[in-house]
Design a protein around this motif. Structure first.
Motif, short mmCIF file in Angstrom:
data_model
loop_
_atom_site.label_atom_id
_atom_site.label_comp_id
_atom_site.label_asym_id
_atom_site.label_seq_id
_atom_site.Cartn_x
_atom_site.Cartn_y
_atom_site.Cartn_z
N GLU A 119 10.06 38.54 32.34
CA GLU A 119 9.75 37.89 33.62
C GLU A 119 8.28 37.51 33.70
O GLU A 119 7.88 36.79 34.60
CB GLU A 119 10.11 38.83 34.76
N ASN A 120 7.47 37.97 32.75
CA ASN A 120 6.03 37.73 32.79
C ASN A 120 5.62 36.46 32.04
O ASN A 120 4.45 36.30 31.71
CB ASN A 120 5.29 38.93 32.16
N LYS A 121 6.56 35.60 31.76
CA LYS A 121 6.30 34.35 31.04
C LYS A 121 5.76 34.60 29.63
O LYS A 121 5.04 33.78 29.08
CB LYS A 121 5.34 33.44 31.81
N GLU A 122 6.10 35.75 29.04
CA GLU A 122 5.70 36.05 27.66
C GLU A 122 6.79 35.57 26.72
O GLU A 122 7.86 35.15 27.15
CB GLU A 122 5.48 37.55 27.50
N SER A 123 6.52 35.66 25.44
CA SER A 123 7.51 35.25 24.45
C SER A 123 8.73 36.16 24.52
O SER A 123 8.62 37.35 24.81
CB SER A 123 6.92 35.34 23.04
N ALA A 124 9.89 35.58 24.25
CA ALA A 124 11.13 36.35 24.26
C ALA A 124 11.18 37.27 23.05
O ALA A 124 10.64 36.97 21.99
CB ALA A 124 12.33 35.41 24.24
N LYS A 125 11.85 38.40 23.22
CA LYS A 125 12.02 39.36 22.13
C LYS A 125 13.37 39.08 21.46
O LYS A 125 14.41 39.09 22.12
CB LYS A 125 11.99 40.78 22.69
#
Length: 85
Positions: free
Chosen positions: A69-75
């Motif tokens: 939800e933090n606009k980081e890269s997906a895992k």
């Protein structure tokens, strides 16, 4: 000359063996890879909508991922490679 020929044969057999292993370990079709991905997706609690499956046409695989939800890269959780040819 015999040493060069022997080295060439060893490299050729190794390449053939790796190609054979690559072919045997892939899923037969993109449809089956999609089914495997969505089957594994059902294991995760997806009420938040953070998990999903996506098709990567360049690498010929379906990818099970968890987005943030933090606009980081997906895992990436798991990859389902299918046979292209």
């Amino acid at each position: 000359m015999k040493v060069v020929n022997l080295v060439f044969q060893i490299f050729f057999l190794l390449a053939l063996f790796l190609l054979f292993i690559y072919y045997l370990t892939g899923i037969d079709s993109a449809f089956e890879a999609d089914q495997h991905c969505h089957s594994d997706l059902s294991i995760y609690d997806n009420l938040s909508g953070n998990y999903g499956c996506d098709h990567d046409t360049e690498t010929h695989q379906w990818i099970l991922y968890e987005s943030n939800e933090n606009k980081e890269s997906a895992k990436i959780i798991k990859k389902f490679r299918y046979k292209f040819l």
